[in-house]
Design a protein around this motif. Structure first.
Motif: not given
Length: 128
Positions: A23-28
């Motif tokens: 579930g990591a965001g795009q920036q991460v």
């Protein structure tokens, strides 16, 4: 994975898929993929490895990246080259430092090779 340049994109792809599962965001995802690319590429270029390992793990605040190589003759711990920001080559560890809350290396288990690690914030944007 085999220690060749073509494995870098495969490692990045696997990391991206795992980060999506977590579930990591795009920036991460972008930051972790860049750091994996830099560290994996360094292991390919600067060691005599036949295989390179790539592992991710989660802590409360970080995603830990560990790239394990098999070392080689004259191999030393990685370090940022002076003036590397302005050079075409050598910026990789500078970028790793900029994107991570910390990074370093240690001898690999068994005494052959090295583990280069970086801790990136789970929420993106390192404190640097």
């Amino acid at each position: 994975m085999p220690a060749r340049c073509s494995s870098v994109s495969e490692a990045r792809s696997r990391v991206s898929a795992l980060l999506r599962e977590w579930g990591a965001g795009q920036q991460v995802r972008d930051d972790v993929e860049l750091v994996v690319s830099e560290l994996f590429t360094n292991a390919v270029r600067h060691t005599e490895s036949e295989k390179i390992g790539c592992e991710l793990s989660l802590t409360v605040a970080h995603i830990r990246i560990e790239i394990t190589d098999e070392g080689g003759a004259g191999y030393s711990a990685p370090h940022v080259q002076p003036g590397s920001v302005d050079k075409e080559c050598g910026r990789g560890l500078f970028l790793v430092g900029a994107l991570s809350d910390g990074w370093g290396s240690r001898p690999a288990d068994g005494g052959r090779g090295r583990v280069v690690w970086a801790d990136l914030p789970r929420s993106g944007n390192a404190a640097h």
